[in-house]
Design a protein around this motif. Structure first.
Motif, PDB file in Angstrom:
ATOM      1  N   GLY A 248      -6.199   3.125   3.449  1.00  0.00           N
ATOM      2  CA  GLY A 248      -6.826   3.963   2.445  1.00  0.00           C
ATOM      3  C   GLY A 248      -7.582   5.116   3.100  1.00  0.00           C
ATOM      4  N   ARG A 249      -8.342   4.776   4.137  1.00  0.00           N
ATOM      5  CA  ARG A 249      -9.119   5.803   4.835  1.00  0.00           C
ATOM      6  C   ARG A 249      -8.202   6.917   5.358  1.00  0.00           C
TER       7      ARG A 249
ATOM      8  N   GLN B  16      -5.556   7.871   4.055  1.00  0.00           N
ATOM      9  CA  GLN B  16      -5.008   8.620   2.923  1.00  0.00           C
ATOM     10  C   GLN B  16      -6.108   9.200   2.035  1.00  0.00           C
ATOM     11  N   GLY B  17      -7.348   9.166   2.509  1.00  0.00           N
ATOM     12  CA  GLY B  17      -8.445   9.771   1.756  1.00  0.00           C
ATOM     13  C   GLY B  17      -8.936   8.952   0.581  1.00  0.00           C
ATOM     14  N   ILE B  18      -8.761   7.646   0.635  1.00  0.00           N
ATOM     15  CA  ILE B  18      -9.218   6.757  -0.440  1.00  0.00           C
ATOM     16  C   ILE B  18     -10.233   5.772   0.139  1.00  0.00           C
ATOM     17  N   GLU B  19     -11.396   5.666  -0.538  1.00  0.00           N
ATOM     18  CA  GLU B  19     -12.415   4.697  -0.111  1.00  0.00           C
ATOM     19  C   GLU B  19     -12.090   3.313  -0.654  1.00  0.00           C
ATOM     20  N   THR B  20     -12.545   2.283   0.036  1.00  0.00           N
ATOM     21  CA  THR B  20     -12.294   0.919  -0.424  1.00  0.00           C
ATOM     22  C   THR B  20     -13.605   0.177  -0.661  1.00  0.00           C
ATOM     23  N   VAL B  21     -13.714  -0.446  -1.826  1.00  0.00           N
ATOM     24  CA  VAL B  21     -14.863  -1.281  -2.155  1.00  0.00           C
ATOM     25  C   VAL B  21     -14.348  -2.697  -2.383  1.00  0.00           C
ATOM     26  N   LEU B  22     -14.976  -3.673  -1.719  1.00  0.00           N
ATOM     27  CA  LEU B  22     -14.495  -5.043  -1.781  1.00  0.00           C
ATOM     28  C   LEU B  22     -15.560  -5.985  -2.315  1.00  0.00           C
TER      29      LEU B  22
ATOM     30  N   GLY C  27     -14.850   0.718   7.540  1.00  0.00           N
ATOM     31  CA  GLY C  27     -15.335   1.753   6.623  1.00  0.00           C
ATOM     32  C   GLY C  27     -15.383   1.297   5.175  1.00  0.00           C
ATOM     33  N   ALA C  28     -14.966   0.068   4.892  1.00  0.00           N
ATOM     34  CA  ALA C  28     -15.014  -0.435   3.512  1.00  0.00           C
ATOM     35  C   ALA C  28     -16.458  -0.748   3.131  1.00  0.00           C
TER      36      ALA C  28
ATOM     37  N   LEU D 236       0.819  -1.218   0.000  1.00  0.00           N
ATOM     38  CA  LEU D 236       0.000   0.000   0.000  1.00  0.00           C
ATOM     39  C   LEU D 236       0.853   1.269   0.000  1.00  0.00           C
ATOM     40  N   GLU D 237       2.082   1.175   0.462  1.00  0.00           N
ATOM     41  CA  GLU D 237       2.961   2.351   0.458  1.00  0.00           C
ATOM     42  C   GLU D 237       3.203   2.872  -0.956  1.00  0.00           C
ATOM     43  N   TRP D 238       3.050   1.972  -1.942  1.00  0.00           N
ATOM     44  CA  TRP D 238       3.196   2.397  -3.344  1.00  0.00           C
ATOM     45  C   TRP D 238       1.842   2.520  -4.027  1.00  0.00           C
ATOM     46  N   LEU D 239       0.892   1.664  -3.609  1.00  0.00           N
ATOM     47  CA  LEU D 239      -0.413   1.639  -4.289  1.00  0.00           C
ATOM     48  C   LEU D 239      -1.281   2.850  -3.953  1.00  0.00           C
ATOM     49  N   LEU D 240      -1.277   3.277  -2.692  1.00  0.00           N
ATOM     50  CA  LEU D 240      -2.150   4.414  -2.334  1.00  0.00           C
ATOM     51  C   LEU D 240      -1.700   5.708  -3.020  1.00  0.00           C
ATOM     52  N   PRO D 241      -0.405   6.022  -3.028  1.00  0.00           N
ATOM     53  CA  PRO D 241       0.016   7.209  -3.790  1.00  0.00           C
ATOM     54  C   PRO D 241      -0.269   7.081  -5.287  1.00  0.00           C
ATOM     55  N   GLU D 242      -0.202   5.846  -5.808  1.00  0.00           N
ATOM     56  CA  GLU D 242      -0.516   5.642  -7.227  1.00  0.00           C
ATOM     57  C   GLU D 242      -2.003   5.938  -7.483  1.00  0.00           C
TER      58      GLU D 242
END
Ligand SMILES: *Cc1c(COP(=O)(O)O)cnc(C)c1O
Length: 330
Positions: A94-95, A97-103, A125-126, A61-67
């Motif tokens: 994600g939360r 870093q301001g990104i929502e997650t849908v699973l 929060g997903a 996630l250290e690379w995926l969230l900024p991507e």
């Protein structure tokens, strides 16, 4: 300023490949008492991750969230089993870093461990869709994906376990970290590093990172998932895609020439399938607990069982062996 070792090594990546640190490095390395012949060590990535969950997914996630931010996405859409550590880590970090997650979640054998994990997911929060089977997931994924458009912003789709080329960079970084620890005397250079293989990103990243670091340590991937093709050619293909990604973002280095016989992939510890515990895993879990290491039977106990039986008869003069603990409950 990023403190990623990949950026230190390839300064050209600093702007093109954004990074956010989510854990405290380096993770501890120590000798285990459970070893049978060859000295056994552990790098404890269960400790990695400063948010509500740890383990190997945090490094991805250290690379995926900024991507995700780089692509202008506000949502990550991904898939997993009902006990998914990947989905949970994505939701929690994600939360932050301001990104929502849908699973979209596929059923896996239900036990107390999975029940607890589901409860954590509900509180993370997903947005969770129970799609039950792989087939139903494939059929409904396009609709779910569209349903979670935010205005004209599309979700960032990520495969199971976050094992995309960008996700694999988590363990390129992890291998560079290990190399620094070896250089600083934390342990001798291991002949083998043993890790569970659930979706392949960890093993692929390690294989590439060890090469870039100039170590000759061999990756032993212990397959714990029978729902995906995870043989050596698949893992090496993913490593190759990560290598090309680094080059396409501006890193300059000689091709590593990684080949599939450079790593060992075994399915001997899988048992009846993904999420099904085995007697060997239970035994390894008990031994690890005596050594203060908390494992689970889906991934890490199967990997440790393999490490315990990786005897010198197969690898004469080998050792030490390094077990990578990828499980980070909080
Ligand atoms: C996901 C996971 C793995 C497997 O890593 P991959 O990169 O998916 O192969 C190993 N251990 C634990 C605890 C995990 O959650």
């Amino acid at each position: 300023m990023s403190d990623a070792l990949l950026h230190k090594r390839f300064p050209d990546l600093t702007d093109s490949l954004p990074y956010v640190r989510l854990g405290t490095s380096p993770t501890p390395i120590r000798r285990l008492d459970v070893g049978t012949g060859v000295p056994l060590w552990c790098k404890d990535d269960g400790r990695y991750g400063d948010g509500g969950w740890g383990g190997n997914k945090v490094r991805k996630l250290e690379w995926l969230l900024p991507e995700a931010h780089r692509r202008g996405a506000r949502t990550i859409f991904t898939v997993g089993g009902t006990g998914t550590n990947w989905g949970l880590a994505t939701a929690l970090y994600g939360r932050e870093q301001g990104i929502e997650t849908v699973l979209a979640l596929v059923d896996q054998p239900m036990d107390d461990h999975v029940r607890v994990q589901l409860r954590r997911l509900e509180n993370s929060g997903a947005t969770v869709h129970f799609t039950h089977t792989k087939r139903r997931t494939l059929l409904t994924a396009p609709w779910l994906y569209l349903r979670h458009m935010r205005g004209r912003k599309r979700p960032y789709y990520l495969p199971v376990g976050g094992s995309s080329p960008i996700g694999a960079l988590g363990y390129v970084e992890g291998a560079l970290e290990l190399a620094e620890q070896i250089a600083a005397g934390a342990m001798p250079e291991p002949s083998h590093i043993v890790t569970a293989v659930g979706s392949g990103g960890t093993a692929a990243g390690l294989a590439l990172g060890l090469r870039l670091a100039g170590l000759s340590t061999r990756v032993v991937g212990v397959v714990v998932n029978d729902a995906l093709p995870l043989d050596a050619p698949h893992i090496v293909r993913l490593a190759g895609r990560a290598e090309r990604l680094l080059r396409s973002r501006g890193a300059r280095f000689e091709p590593t020439g990684l080949r599939h016989d450079d790593l060992t992939i075994t399915t001997d510890w899988l048992g009846p399938g993904y999420g099904h515990p085995t007697p060997a895993a239970h035994e390894a879990q008990t031994l690890a607990a005596q050594d203060g290491l908390r494992l689970e039977t889906v991934y890490t106990a199967k990997a440790l069982a393999a490490a315990l039986h990786l005897d010198t008869a197969d690898f004469f003069g080998a050792g030490p062996v390094l077990f990578l603990n990828t499980y980070g409950p909080r």
